[in-house]
Enzyme design. Sequence first.
Site, short mmCIF file in Angstrom:
data_model
loop_
_atom_site.label_atom_id
_atom_site.label_comp_id
_atom_site.label_asym_id
_atom_site.label_seq_id
_atom_site.Cartn_x
_atom_site.Cartn_y
_atom_site.Cartn_z
N ASP A 191 0.82 -1.21 0.00
CA ASP A 191 0.00 0.00 0.00
C ASP A 191 0.85 1.26 0.00
O ASP A 191 0.49 2.26 -0.61
CB ASP A 191 -0.93 -0.01 1.21
N GLY A 192 2.00 1.21 0.68
CA GLY A 192 2.88 2.37 0.70
C GLY A 192 3.44 2.69 -0.67
O GLY A 192 3.53 3.86 -1.07
N THR A 193 3.84 1.67 -1.42
CA THR A 193 4.36 1.87 -2.77
C THR A 193 3.28 2.43 -3.68
O THR A 193 3.52 3.36 -4.46
CB THR A 193 4.89 0.54 -3.34
N LEU A 194 2.06 1.87 -3.58
CA LEU A 194 0.95 2.40 -4.37
C LEU A 194 0.73 3.87 -4.07
O LEU A 194 0.58 4.69 -4.99
CB LEU A 194 -0.33 1.62 -4.05
N SER A 195 0.74 4.23 -2.79
CA SER A 195 0.50 5.62 -2.41
C SER A 195 1.60 6.54 -2.92
O SER A 195 1.34 7.64 -3.41
CB SER A 195 0.39 5.73 -0.88
N GLU B 2 2.34 6.03 5.97
CA GLU B 2 3.28 7.09 6.31
C GLU B 2 2.68 8.00 7.36
O GLU B 2 1.67 8.66 7.11
CB GLU B 2 3.65 7.91 5.06
N ASP C 291 -16.57 8.20 -6.31
CA ASP C 291 -17.79 8.96 -5.99
C ASP C 291 -17.52 10.40 -5.62
O ASP C 291 -18.45 11.16 -5.34
CB ASP C 291 -18.59 8.27 -4.88
#
Length: 309
Positions: free
Chosen positions: A66-70, A280, A222
Amino acid sequence: MAPSHWRVILNGKSTDNMDLREAVGTLRKRGIQLDVRVTWEDGDAERYVGEAVADGVHTVVAAGGDGTLSEVAAALAHHEGDAASLPSLGLVPLGTANDFATAANLPIAPLEALTLIAERVAQPVDLLRIDADHGPHWCANVASGGFGTQVTVETDEGLKKMLGGLAYLITGMSRLGRIDPISARFSGPEFSWEGEFIALGLGNGRQAGGGQALCPEALIDDGLLDVTIVPDLDGEVAATLGTLVIGGKQAALERVAVRARVPWLEIVSQQPLTLNLDGEPETSRHFRIECVPARLRMHLPGECPLLGG
């Protein structure tokens, strides 16, 4: 027609992933021009995304958690222009929790994930923009605070590597009896709440911290931010709820949570408040969180639960 040009930005912790290496080779044989860049330190993802934009790359693929995606999503969002003018975004989930991928029903196997990117047209997705004391930040999934944030921040890296998502639960159990409530004021369009809370979720996506579904009905297309506030409770009840929240038990959460869905939210606290932005931590006394509609385009499954259609 020129072949599609991709840039994979790979978290340095996953360079020994042979399944990914083989999947990259397979996609190249299918005619996709695919380059790989490896992140080792802060700023690498930002630099690699900048190079990808300058090179006219069609798709940037975040290969990591998730950190890499962010990081990759934030780096894309920092560039001027709308989503149509920027490379599309893909994800190969290689992290410990893979919260965004789990909620989005994305395949975990690298070849399946890359094949989905090749076959699915990218969809417009929202991002969260967070303004705080130390400048603006972007968040692709969930910003969280309180009990769950401390668990995520305190979970040992070695424990995560050995036990995966179970590590978050073990860390959460170790914190029982040490849940300190935080006092803050929340305000947004037609929404206001003030008091002490023990857990907070601000969702573009639905879950964070190894399976904590704090915003179980959030959608990423949305234009709205889902807010979940768990007020302070008496000691034993709070400890029990903390365990259930970490374990993803939604029934307990629904009984006590304050919920809202707003385009933006302001948080003011007398004491420093730490929000976990996709892994983070950011500390401030004043946050403004805005859902920016259709900021990027992302390759997602046809039956993605996070899309409202």
